[in-house]
Design a protein around this motif. Structure first.
Motif, PDB file in Angstrom:
ATOM      1  N   MET A 431      58.362  48.994  86.298  1.00  0.00           N
ATOM      2  CA  MET A 431      57.542  48.535  85.181  1.00  0.00           C
ATOM      3  C   MET A 431      58.415  47.939  84.086  1.00  0.00           C
ATOM      4  SD  MET A 431      54.901  51.700  85.363  1.00  0.00           S
ATOM      5  CE  MET A 431      53.997  51.491  83.848  1.00  0.00           C
ATOM      6  N   GLY A 432      59.608  48.526  83.880  1.00  0.00           N
ATOM      7  CA  GLY A 432      60.516  47.975  82.892  1.00  0.00           C
ATOM      8  C   GLY A 432      60.988  46.588  83.273  1.00  0.00           C
ATOM      9  N   THR A 433      61.185  46.379  84.569  1.00  0.00           N
ATOM     10  CA  THR A 433      61.635  45.054  85.008  1.00  0.00           C
ATOM     11  C   THR A 433      60.515  44.022  84.886  1.00  0.00           C
ATOM     12  OG1 THR A 433      63.087  46.209  86.557  1.00  0.00           O
ATOM     13  CG2 THR A 433      62.836  43.844  86.874  1.00  0.00           C
ATOM     14  N   LEU A 434      59.288  44.458  85.118  1.00  0.00           N
ATOM     15  CA  LEU A 434      58.152  43.527  84.991  1.00  0.00           C
ATOM     16  C   LEU A 434      57.902  43.122  83.538  1.00  0.00           C
ATOM     17  CD1 LEU A 434      55.442  45.102  87.332  1.00  0.00           C
ATOM     18  CD2 LEU A 434      56.720  43.018  87.722  1.00  0.00           C
ATOM     19  N   TYR A 435      58.367  43.952  82.613  1.00  0.00           N
ATOM     20  CA  TYR A 435      58.040  43.750  81.204  1.00  0.00           C
ATOM     21  C   TYR A 435      58.561  42.396  80.705  1.00  0.00           C
ATOM     22  CZ  TYR A 435      57.456  44.748  76.267  1.00  0.00           C
ATOM     23  OH  TYR A 435      57.084  44.693  74.955  1.00  0.00           O
ATOM     24  N   ARG A 436      57.657  41.585  80.231  1.00  0.00           N
ATOM     25  CA  ARG A 436      57.972  40.248  79.707  1.00  0.00           C
ATOM     26  C   ARG A 436      58.856  39.460  80.671  1.00  0.00           C
ATOM     27  NH1 ARG A 436      59.930  40.766  73.785  1.00  0.00           N
ATOM     28  NH2 ARG A 436      59.998  38.526  73.996  1.00  0.00           N
ATOM     29  N   ALA A 437      58.473  39.519  81.934  1.00  0.00           N
ATOM     30  CA  ALA A 437      59.203  38.759  82.946  1.00  0.00           C
ATOM     31  C   ALA A 437      58.494  37.429  83.171  1.00  0.00           C
ATOM     32  CB  ALA A 437      59.249  39.550  84.243  1.00  0.00           C
ATOM     33  N   LYS A 438      59.037  36.669  84.097  1.00  0.00           N
ATOM     34  CA  LYS A 438      58.363  35.434  84.508  1.00  0.00           C
ATOM     35  C   LYS A 438      58.205  35.560  86.019  1.00  0.00           C
ATOM     36  CE  LYS A 438      58.642  30.476  83.674  1.00  0.00           C
ATOM     37  NZ  LYS A 438      59.513  29.408  83.163  1.00  0.00           N
ATOM     38  N   ILE A 439      57.077  36.164  86.413  1.00  0.00           N
ATOM     39  CA  ILE A 439      56.960  36.658  87.784  1.00  0.00           C
ATOM     40  C   ILE A 439      56.524  35.550  88.735  1.00  0.00           C
ATOM     41  CG2 ILE A 439      55.974  38.452  89.226  1.00  0.00           C
ATOM     42  CD1 ILE A 439      55.187  39.890  86.586  1.00  0.00           C
ATOM     43  N   ARG A 440      57.260  35.404  89.832  1.00  0.00           N
ATOM     44  CA  ARG A 440      56.846  34.475  90.890  1.00  0.00           C
ATOM     45  C   ARG A 440      56.278  35.302  92.039  1.00  0.00           C
ATOM     46  NH1 ARG A 440      62.403  31.311  91.630  1.00  0.00           N
ATOM     47  NH2 ARG A 440      62.706  33.273  92.698  1.00  0.00           N
TER      48      ARG A 440
ATOM     49  N   TYR B  75      48.174  43.797  83.748  1.00  0.00           N
ATOM     50  CA  TYR B  75      48.594  43.037  82.575  1.00  0.00           C
ATOM     51  C   TYR B  75      49.784  42.147  82.935  1.00  0.00           C
ATOM     52  CZ  TYR B  75      49.466  42.249  77.583  1.00  0.00           C
ATOM     53  OH  TYR B  75      49.629  41.690  76.352  1.00  0.00           O
ATOM     54  N   ALA B  76      50.745  42.742  83.654  1.00  0.00           N
ATOM     55  CA  ALA B  76      51.939  41.976  84.050  1.00  0.00           C
ATOM     56  C   ALA B  76      51.551  40.781  84.911  1.00  0.00           C
ATOM     57  CB  ALA B  76      52.909  42.890  84.791  1.00  0.00           C
ATOM     58  N   ILE B  77      50.658  41.030  85.882  1.00  0.00           N
ATOM     59  CA  ILE B  77      50.258  39.953  86.788  1.00  0.00           C
ATOM     60  C   ILE B  77      49.571  38.834  86.002  1.00  0.00           C
ATOM     61  CG2 ILE B  77      48.658  39.399  88.667  1.00  0.00           C
ATOM     62  CD1 ILE B  77      49.273  42.245  89.756  1.00  0.00           C
ATOM     63  N   ARG B  78      48.731  39.240  85.047  1.00  0.00           N
ATOM     64  CA  ARG B  78      47.942  38.277  84.287  1.00  0.00           C
ATOM     65  C   ARG B  78      48.804  37.528  83.262  1.00  0.00           C
ATOM     66  NH1 ARG B  78      45.267  35.168  82.475  1.00  0.00           N
ATOM     67  NH2 ARG B  78      43.360  35.114  81.215  1.00  0.00           N
ATOM     68  N   ILE B  79      49.586  38.258  82.494  1.00  0.00           N
ATOM     69  CA  ILE B  79      50.253  37.676  81.327  1.00  0.00           C
ATOM     70  C   ILE B  79      51.645  37.141  81.656  1.00  0.00           C
ATOM     71  CG2 ILE B  79      51.019  38.125  78.948  1.00  0.00           C
ATOM     72  CD1 ILE B  79      48.026  38.293  79.224  1.00  0.00           C
ATOM     73  N   TRP B  80      52.363  37.844  82.538  1.00  0.00           N
ATOM     74  CA  TRP B  80      53.755  37.464  82.740  1.00  0.00           C
ATOM     75  C   TRP B  80      53.963  36.700  84.040  1.00  0.00           C
ATOM     76  CZ3 TRP B  80      54.359  43.144  81.197  1.00  0.00           C
ATOM     77  CH2 TRP B  80      54.315  43.256  79.798  1.00  0.00           C
ATOM     78  N   SER B  81      52.911  36.098  84.552  1.00  0.00           N
ATOM     79  CA  SER B  81      53.047  35.304  85.763  1.00  0.00           C
ATOM     80  C   SER B  81      53.710  33.968  85.429  1.00  0.00           C
ATOM     81  CB  SER B  81      51.661  35.056  86.372  1.00  0.00           C
ATOM     82  OG  SER B  81      51.742  34.013  87.302  1.00  0.00           O
ATOM     83  N   ALA B  82      54.576  33.524  86.332  1.00  0.00           N
ATOM     84  CA  ALA B  82      55.246  32.243  86.114  1.00  0.00           C
ATOM     85  C   ALA B  82      54.256  31.095  86.180  1.00  0.00           C
ATOM     86  CB  ALA B  82      56.345  32.069  87.147  1.00  0.00           C
ATOM     87  N   LYS B  83      53.133  31.321  86.845  1.00  0.00           N
ATOM     88  CA  LYS B  83      52.141  30.253  87.042  1.00  0.00           C
ATOM     89  C   LYS B  83      51.274  30.030  85.821  1.00  0.00           C
ATOM     90  CE  LYS B  83      51.295  29.912  91.971  1.00  0.00           C
ATOM     91  NZ  LYS B  83      50.466  30.457  93.020  1.00  0.00           N
TER      92      LYS B  83
END
Lengths: 656, 329
Positions: A431-440, B75-83
């Protein structure tokens, strides 16, 4: 700090011996059919089986298991033992030790060229890794088909597809094969392939022991599979005595199967632990070791320390069944509790042998797809070591209702709940790594997210099971069955799939098809949950494990679960189709670093040369500097200035 | 820059916390009122009732944890997605690698929760006299009077009477693939029917004649492994009248799936008359049985399949084999 000079200078002899070496090649090392390979191993196994069976009948002709049936446990056991020896002899695993025993210089194993190296005794860790992929898939699909049979039988409480006898043998075989698969599914293929690449080594510490671990793993498959033609065994994978003592000759396959698999587990664990401790490249300090390697170190420690108990326990049972000893026979001074204690003393560390590598994969992959450093690296590593240590102190929670000393229950409840603290670290890290990440959201990342989803349910229900009062309700029923499928299948198997999608481009140079990958992922996730979540309710409503008939009012839930299970099975066919399509039928060449990973394993050539790195890299930092501008390069490959980070990282560091 | 970061941080954490809090309260309330009263296995006995409460309590604690992780992930999937259009660059700097506050509070919170749960479980286990689980031959959490009743059960004078607040001793004998029951306070008769008086402390003495079974009286929430040559004692107090199911919950061989029967809880007076009439009706049968004991030597040649491959019976057993005196039907 822990720089080891020795591996930097050493080169595997086999790697540098050119095929046209003037040294006379012994016949066993020649290329072509007149040498040792899978074919000679099979011949060796068959001859060993026949010889062992004859020997057993010769020395113990009076010991028919059932009067006048000709079935003799001693003959069955000796047949399987000699089959294993014949197999190892045939593949060439014993050439080196036998030559040493008789005082002759042993031939070095030559790494064969072309595809035939995959059917030979290869000391190249990359070949062993690929062999293991085929090996674990063999276990997985056999066990999976048996699971389909179980769910078919449970479609209806009164109309039966199988006899009660056949059903219980299917259940037992399914459980045992799957447990054996799960001990090796990540350690075997990905651990063997990746550990040297990730720590900057040219090989494993003990390449022969590594190859031995694979071939003995396959021998274990043959031994446990032989239970079916022997008539199966009725005890489930837990093999409780006295049912074990009472069972027919299939039990011999179970007991010996665990002993043989145990040999491979000990060998693999020992090899991986020694490799990680001693073969790290210069500069690869403990705080720079990739988290996947940490998880394998913890797993290897468990494999090395817990498996001997299973090995001994299995041999004791085998002696009870053949030589009429009484380790587990109460009437003659043994104890059925002895087996329960020995089995679970191994069995609970075993559970973490199945969980930790999955955590390692998740920890390794998430930073790549988040473009962020791994959060709380030290906590993650400490968590894995903590889980490994604590796992030796929880085994009696399997025996809460067994009638074993009750005053230990609060203690084992405490230790079991304590283990959820280090286990929870993986959620903090994720969860810490996901925090404010740019997830692909590539396919491997989706699998990692699914591990969090599934393992959370599996882990939390584990807390329910560890609570002794609640355990009275849920022990021995479908609740616990669902719980461990959520942890092992939902955690380990999903992580393995994520790892496979992620690393296959490195291992084979070919990309898995993304569209098929997405279909595979979503069907597997959805139908996995639809199969196993209803089982929590089925268990709470009173259905015990391993029954072929159940209360009429539970048919709806069971049918729902069964239909979902068939579709879950189909999702594995999607995987198989994707695997065949992307690897063989229509291969698409993978870019050198398709996920823009900073890991060391991506910084050598594809296909990986047999010596891995032209020069042993000097590690400058940890591999998690994602998103950091001006971060130092991971390693100095000794071939000019290090490549700047963030650029396509293989150029300039590619030794090929 | 730093200010912007910290506002962003508060903003994300506040959003997640608010969503989590609202959802947790709603789900916990729904669970408490809608599901809680129906959590299996009901409230037929003290152990069922106690364990139902424990299960519900654990659910109330577990649901916010589940929701917390799911909300965070969602929240992560929704807000912090690269897309996502206008997706921000990922967070960097030392805070992306470690955050002392987050790590310490995580470890402290999980440790406190876990230690609390272990304490809670232990208290519930002790005050409910073992929660209906098998405590082995020497139980340590017993209802009042149980030790006395158990000791008396082995003497020929053992007795039980209605409304006396006595503990009823019942022996459960498991074998492949059935359960039978003996009542030592009624002359030690053996029956296939498990009948229990209401509002009474019951001591189940579970043993096996062959392999390991497990006596699982589902609605009573009693579970105790039946081990050969071991007495496994479990306690519960019956609360409500009704029938219940008994299943074997430890794999015991081919017909494990069919090893079930049912029992019933009746009023104390009804139980008394059933027990007395069955004792009389079964008198001849009881005389053929071995004297009541906590364990019996397994049939070395029969149900257990024989431990000697030549088919000989254990030669040196000093105890008669269970059922050997009974004439063939």
């Amino acid at each position: 700090m822990t720089i080891s000079a020795e591996p930097t200078t050493e080169v595997v002899t086999s790697a540098v011996v050119p095929p046209s070496s003037p040294v006379k090649t012994p016949w066993s090392q020649r290329s072509g059919w007149l040498s040792q390979h899978l074919g000679t191993a099979i011949v060796g196994a068959v001859l060993g089986y026949v010889f062992g069976h004859w020997l057993g009948n010769y020395v113990a002709s009076g010991y028919t298991y059932i009067a006048n049936s000709g079935q003799n446990s001693i003959a069955d056991a000796l047949a399987l033992i000699f089959m294993t020896f014949g197999w190892l002899l045939g593949i060439g695993a014993l050439n080196y030790p036998l030559a040493k025993i008789v005082g002759r210089s042993a031939p070095e194993e030559v790494i064969a060229k072309g595809w035939t190296k995959y059917v030979r005794y290869s000391t190249d860790h990359k070949v062993v890794g690929m062999q293991y992929i085929v090996g674990v898939l063999l276990f997985l699909f056999t066990g999976g088909l048996l699971a389909m049979a179980i769910r078919t039988e449970l479609l209806n409480p009164t109309t039966h597809v199988f006899s009660a006898d056949t059903y219980i043998k299917i259940v037992s075989e399914h459980g045992t094969i799957m447990m054996m698969m799960a001990t090796s599914i990540i350690v075997g293929p990905l651990g063997n392939y990746l550990v040297p690449l990730m720590i900057g080594a040219r090989r494993m510490a003990f390449p022969r022991i590594e190859a031995f671990s694979f071939w003995v793993f396959i021998a274990g498959y043959m031994v446990i599979f032989s239970a079916l033609p022997y008539g199966g065994f009725p005890t489930g994978w837990t093999g409780y005595a006295p049912l074990q003592t009472q069972a027919g000759p299939g039990m011999v396959s179970y007991l010996l199967g665990f002993a043989v698999i145990g040999l491979g587990m000990m060998a693999a664990g020992f090899n991986i632990a020694v490799t990680i401790i001693n073969y790290r490249a210069p500069g690869m300090t403990w705080s720079r070791v990739p988290i996947f390697v940490w998880s394998l170190l913890a797993t290897a420690a468990l494999l090395t320390l817990a498996t001997p108990v299973l090995f001994a326990g299995g041999l004791f049972g085998l002696l009870d069944k053949t030589a009429q000893t009484a380790f587990y026979v109460t009437e003659h001074g043994g104890s059925s509790f002895l087996w329960e204690n020995l089995f679970w003393f191994f069995g609970h560390p075993e559970v973490y042998i199945m969980a930790l590598p999955g955590f390692g994969i998740v920890g390794e992959l998430i930073p790549v797809f988040c473009r962020k450093p791994l959060f709380a690296y030290k906590v993650a590593a400490a968590g894995m070591i903590g889980v490994a240590l604590l796992s030796f102190f929880v085994w009696q929670h399997h025996l809460f209702q067994s009638g074993i000393n009750p005053d230990m229950r609060p203690l084992f409840m405490l230790t079991t709940e304590l283990i959820s603290i280090p286990t929870g670290f993986i959620f903090l890290v994720g969860m810490g790594t996901l925090y404010r990440a740019k997830i692909r959201f590539e396919v491997p990342m989706l699998f990692c997210m699914a591990v969090f989803f599934n393992f959370l349910i599996g882990g939390i229900t584990g807390v329910f099971l560890s609570d002794v009062p609640v355990n009275v309700t849920v022990h021995g029923g479908f609740f616990v069955l669902s719980h461990f499928h959520y942890t092992i299948m939902g955690g380990l198997l999903f992580a393995f799939m994520g790892g496979l999608y992620y690393w296959l481009p490195k291992m084979t140079g070919r990309m898995m098809n993304k569209k098929l990958g997405l279909v595979h992922f979503w069907t597997m996730l959805v139908f996995f949950n639809l199969t196993f979540f209803p089982m929590f309710i089925i268990g709470l409503l009173g259905q015990p494990r391993r029954v072929f008939t159940y209360a009429k009012n539970l048919q709806g839930l069971n049918d729902f679960s069964s239909v979902s299970a068939f579709l879950l099975g189909a999702s594995f066919l999607v995987f198989l189709v994707n695997f065949m399509w992307s690897m063989y039928i229509n291969p698409v060449m993978a870019p050198a670093n398709p996920w823009d990973s900073l890991g060391l394993e991506w910084q050598t050539a594809t296909p990986v040369p047999s010596y891995n790195f032209e020069r042993i890299p000097v590690i400058m930092t940890d591999p998690y500097h994602y998103g950091e501008v001006g971060a130092p390069a991971l390693a100095d490959f000794g071939d000019g200035p290090p490549a700047p980070l963030g650029s396509s990282s293989t150029t300039g560091s590619d030794p090929a | 820059m730093a200010n912007e970061n910290s506002t962003n941080e508060t903003h994300h954490l506040r959003n997640i916390t608010v969503i989590w809090l609202i959802l947790s309260v709603i789900v916990d309330l729904l669970f408490w009122f809608l599901v809680g009263p129906h959590v299996p296995p009901g409230t037929m006995t003290s152990s069922a009732k106690g364990n139902q409460f424990d299960f519900t309590f654990l659910c109330l604690m577990a649901l916010p944890v589940l929701i917390g992780v799911w909300v965070y992930m969602g929240y992560a999937i929704r807000i912090w997605s690269a897309k996502r259009p206008g997706a921000e660059e990922p967070m960097t700097g030392p805070n992306a690698r470690t955050n002392k506050t987050a790590q310490v509070s995580w470890i402290v919170i999980t440790s406190v929760a876990v230690l609390f749960l272990a304490g809670f479980g232990t208290v519930e286990l002790v005050i409910s006299q073992g929660s209906g689980g098998g405590e082995g031959p020497n139980p340590i959490w017993t209802p009042p009077g149980a030790t006395k009743a158990e000791a008396a059960a082995l003497t020929p004078k053992a007795s039980w009477s209605a409304n006396s607040n006595q503990v009823l001793t019942v022996q459960v004998i498991a074998q492949q693939w059935k359960f039978t029951y003996r009542y030592p306070q009624f002359g030690g008769f053996e029956t296939t029917q498990l009948v229990l008086p209401a509002n009474t402390n019951i001591a189940f003495n579970v043993t096996s004649l062959d392999v390991i079974h497990s006596f699982w009286a589902y609605q009573l929430d009693v579970k105790a492994d039946a081990n050969p040559q071991q007495n496994d004692v479990a306690f519960t107090q019956t609360k409500q009248l009704g029938s219940f199911t008994v299943r074997c919950s430890e794999l015991c061989g081919i017909w494990h799936g069919t090893m079930f029967n049912s029992g019933k809880v009746v009023s104390e007076a009804a139980f008394m008359s059933w027990a007395q009439s069955t004792e009389q009706a079964n008198a001849q049968n009881t005389a053929d049985l071995p004297p009541f004991a906590w364990t019996y030597v397994p049939d070395a040649n029969g149900a257990a399949g024989g431990y000697y491959t030549d088919g000989n019976v254990t030669p040196y057993s000093t105890v008669e084999i269970y059922g050997s005196k009974q004439s063939a039907p």
